[in-house]
Write an enzyme that holds these catalytic residues in place. Structure first.
Site, PDB file in Angstrom:
ATOM      1  CE  LYS A 109      59.036 -25.746   9.379  1.00 41.70           C
ATOM      2  NZ  LYS A 109      59.636 -24.587  10.088  1.00 41.70           N
TER       3      LYS A 109
HETATM    4  P1  NAD Z   1      54.126 -24.608  19.535  1.00 43.91           P
HETATM    5  O1  NAD Z   1      53.645 -25.942  19.196  1.00 43.91           O
HETATM    6  O2  NAD Z   1      55.091 -24.449  20.653  1.00 43.91           O
HETATM    7  O3  NAD Z   1      52.888 -23.638  19.833  1.00 43.91           O
HETATM    8  C1  NAD Z   1      51.822 -23.429  18.951  1.00 43.91           C
HETATM    9  C2  NAD Z   1      50.772 -22.659  19.738  1.00 43.91           C
HETATM   10  O4  NAD Z   1      49.773 -22.221  18.854  1.00 43.91           O
HETATM   11  C3  NAD Z   1      50.086 -23.477  20.817  1.00 43.91           C
HETATM   12  O5  NAD Z   1      49.945 -22.695  22.000  1.00 43.91           O
HETATM   13  C4  NAD Z   1      48.703 -23.761  20.231  1.00 43.91           C
HETATM   14  O6  NAD Z   1      47.727 -23.956  21.202  1.00 43.91           O
HETATM   15  C5  NAD Z   1      48.508 -22.483  19.450  1.00 43.91           C
HETATM   16  N1  NAD Z   1      47.509 -22.567  18.389  1.00 43.91           N
HETATM   17  C6  NAD Z   1      47.337 -23.517  17.449  1.00 43.91           C
HETATM   18  N2  NAD Z   1      46.280 -23.208  16.672  1.00 43.91           N
HETATM   19  C7  NAD Z   1      45.813 -22.022  17.125  1.00 43.91           C
HETATM   20  C8  NAD Z   1      44.745 -21.163  16.742  1.00 43.91           C
HETATM   21  N3  NAD Z   1      43.998 -21.463  15.706  1.00 43.91           N
HETATM   22  N4  NAD Z   1      44.543 -20.033  17.447  1.00 43.91           N
HETATM   23  C9  NAD Z   1      45.326 -19.697  18.494  1.00 43.91           C
HETATM   24  N5  NAD Z   1      46.351 -20.468  18.899  1.00 43.91           N
HETATM   25  C10 NAD Z   1      46.592 -21.607  18.221  1.00 43.91           C
HETATM   26  O7  NAD Z   1      54.717 -24.006  18.165  1.00 43.91           O
HETATM   27  P2  NAD Z   1      55.802 -22.875  17.984  1.00 43.91           P
HETATM   28  O8  NAD Z   1      57.113 -23.528  17.835  1.00 43.91           O
HETATM   29  O9  NAD Z   1      55.586 -21.796  18.973  1.00 43.91           O
HETATM   30  O10 NAD Z   1      55.390 -22.366  16.510  1.00 43.91           O
HETATM   31  C11 NAD Z   1      54.406 -21.362  16.314  1.00 43.91           C
HETATM   32  C12 NAD Z   1      54.692 -20.676  14.999  1.00 43.91           C
HETATM   33  O11 NAD Z   1      56.012 -20.132  15.046  1.00 43.91           O
HETATM   34  C13 NAD Z   1      54.649 -21.589  13.771  1.00 43.91           C
HETATM   35  O12 NAD Z   1      54.173 -20.866  12.673  1.00 43.91           O
HETATM   36  C14 NAD Z   1      56.110 -21.934  13.570  1.00 43.91           C
HETATM   37  O13 NAD Z   1      56.399 -22.318  12.245  1.00 43.91           O
HETATM   38  C15 NAD Z   1      56.735 -20.618  13.929  1.00 43.91           C
HETATM   39  N6  NAD Z   1      58.156 -20.706  14.254  1.00 43.91           N
HETATM   40  C16 NAD Z   1      58.595 -21.451  15.313  1.00 43.91           C
HETATM   41  C17 NAD Z   1      59.957 -21.526  15.564  1.00 43.91           C
HETATM   42  C18 NAD Z   1      60.516 -22.294  16.726  1.00 43.91           C
HETATM   43  O14 NAD Z   1      61.732 -22.256  16.925  1.00 43.91           O
HETATM   44  N7  NAD Z   1      59.709 -22.948  17.533  1.00 43.91           N
HETATM   45  C19 NAD Z   1      60.861 -20.855  14.737  1.00 43.91           C
HETATM   46  C20 NAD Z   1      60.377 -20.082  13.688  1.00 43.91           C
HETATM   47  C21 NAD Z   1      59.013 -20.025  13.456  1.00 43.91           C
END
Ligand code: NAD
Length: 419
Positions: A109
């Site tokens: 990461k």
């Molecule tokens: P992203 O940046 O696309 O979206 C994050 C979202 O969370 C945004 O809409 C933001 O406004 C919202 N957010 C942030 N703080 C918040 C809060 N306190 N309350 C409510 N909403 C809040 O990120 P993503 O890629 O969707 O990642 C989100 C989660 O999924 C993370 O934990 C990430 O590690 C996990 N994840 C993502 C992927 C991927 O492929 N993108 C893969 C596995 C896991």
């Protein structure tokens, strides 16, 4: 208004989850010592000339937790709360996650402590390119392959791919995944995490004999993972009654129009003020009476202080580490069925693996081919975890960790240790 706190240290949580699963497996101490901790940890300074002319130094990290089963693999996060411990936790979870879906990668990461929301595209590009140079000794298609995570996207990956390729003198698309399609990205990668979340929810509903059509759903976090999961659940007939992002939460007891909400979020950058919805607080969203709760934002969302209020039947962890171990215990006592992060959100890294395979072969697949393969991988992984859950009578999180840790332990034992 934020619902998350940094009350629990994510790396402590990762180590505690490891120990719980390792104890349940009776894993010997030698193997634990060899697979529990990160193999490499790099902290770098990233100086960037900002638009106003001054130079700002950002602190940044890349952690390789394991290369036992293959090259290290894991996303890069841009967020003000990024710490080395958070990156170590996320790298650790990547190792078990890749093993749960049985793809030939270890875990890694990266992250930069920054606030991308107040940075210009030029500043973000400069920071990304300088960060790539700083972690250059670690990354490469056979060594360590970054991908998008919170507040990074396909454009970020394009800059990393270009910076890396410039040092070699020829294009090397396989150094990152989650790239734009025109640079060697895979069809279906952008929606892969949300799609994988959806497939595991389908499997959970089947197991619990619950109907997905008509089921009420609340989604915390409306970015890549959360919005795509919401969209697929909506299309499958579920009623998404509440959604939040970092700016606020919207609620409609009859169900939100998710395609319209995605349209608004794309145009305006927030969900707040969506027509035909009322504003609720982050705490109210988590406590809504619904069948399925999808935390899709950051770590430590559901903790000792708010876990008792949760009234969902299923929690599908689209985010990494949204539940603390205390919350796990409370929810277990309440009979909530948790689809743990290292299973639930593994669709992203699975299609990243497909992307890497396509880049290495210079042969690209149809979108439907990606979806079909992803569905098979996710449903087999769900079945494997569920089997351990039922046979060993352990919570789903411990079952998933036992599966992932078991596969890494077997690999390290077969490889032996270089004297
Ligand atoms: P992203 O940046 O696309 O979206 C994050 C979202 O969370 C945004 O809409 C933001 O406004 C919202 N957010 C942030 N703080 C918040 C809060 N306190 N309350 C409510 N909403 C809040 O990120 P993503 O890629 O969707 O990642 C989100 C989660 O999924 C993370 O934990 C990430 O590690 C996990 N994840 C993502 C992927 C991927 O492929 N993108 C893969 C596995 C896991």
């Amino acid at each position: 208004m934020l619902t998350t706190t940094k009350a629990a240290n994510a790396y402590d949580v990762a180590l505690e989850n490891f120990d719980t699963a390792a104890d349940a497996m009776g894993l010997n101490n030698d193997t634990r010592e060899m697979i529990k901790y990160p193999e490499r940890v790099l902290t770098v300074s990233v100086p960037v000339r900002m638009d106003d002319g001054h130079i700002h130094r950002f602190e940044a990290f890349r952690v390789q937790h394991s290369s036992v089963r293959g090259p290290a693999k894991g996303g890069i996060r841009y967020h003000p709360q990024v710490t080395l411990d958070e990156v170590k936790a996320l790298a650790t979870w990547m190792t078990w996650k890749c093993a749960v879906v049985n793809i030939p990668f270890g875990g890694a990461k990266g992250g930069i402590t920054c606030n991308p929301k107040i940075m210009s595209q030029g500043e973000l590009e400069g920071m990304t390119r300088r960060y790539t140079s700083a972690i250059l000794p670690l990354i490469g298609p056979e060594q360590d392959i970054p991908a998008p995570d919170v507040y990074t996207n396909s454009q970020t990956m394009a800059w990393i791919m270009d910076t890396y390729s410039m040092t070699k003198g020829y294009p090397i698309p396989g150094v990152v995944t989650g790239k734009p399609i025109s640079l060697g990205g895979s069809l279906g990668r952008n929606e892969a995490t949300g799609r994988g979340v959806f497939y595991t929810i389908q499997s959970a509903c089947e197991h619990l004999r619950m109907s997905l059509p008509g089921a009420e759903v609340a989604v915390q976090g409306f970015g890549n993972a959360g919005s795509i999961a919401a969209q697929l659940l909506h299309a499958a007939g579920a009623k998404v009654i509440a959604v939040s992002d970092s700016t606020g939460c919207v609620y409609n007891k009859n169900g939100l129009d998710i395609p319209e909400l995605i349209h608004m979020k794309t145009l305006c950058g927030h969900v707040e003020g969506f027509p035909e919805s009322e504003a609720i607080s982050p705490a109210e969203l988590l406590a809504l009476k619904c069948e399925i709760l999808v935390p899709a934002a950051l770590e430590n969302t559901i903790r000792v202080d708010n876990a008792s209020a949760v009234r969902a039947r299923i929690i599908a962890e689209a985010a990494n580490g949204p539940l603390t171990p205390e919350a796990d215990r409370i929810l277990e006592g309440k009979g909530v069925f948790v689809i743990p992060d290292i299973l639930c959100n593994a669709g992203g890294v699975t299609v990243s693996y497909f992307e890497w395979v396509q880049d290495e072969q210079h042969l690209f697949w149809e979108a439907q081919d990606v979806y079909d393969r992803l569905e098979r991988v996710m449903k087999v992984a769900f079945r494997d975890v569920l089997k351990i859950h039922l046979e060993r009578k352990v919570p789903m999180r411990i079952a998933a960790n036992m599966l992932g840790i078991g596969r890494v332990a077997e690999a390290v034992q077969l490889r032996g240790i270089y004297p």
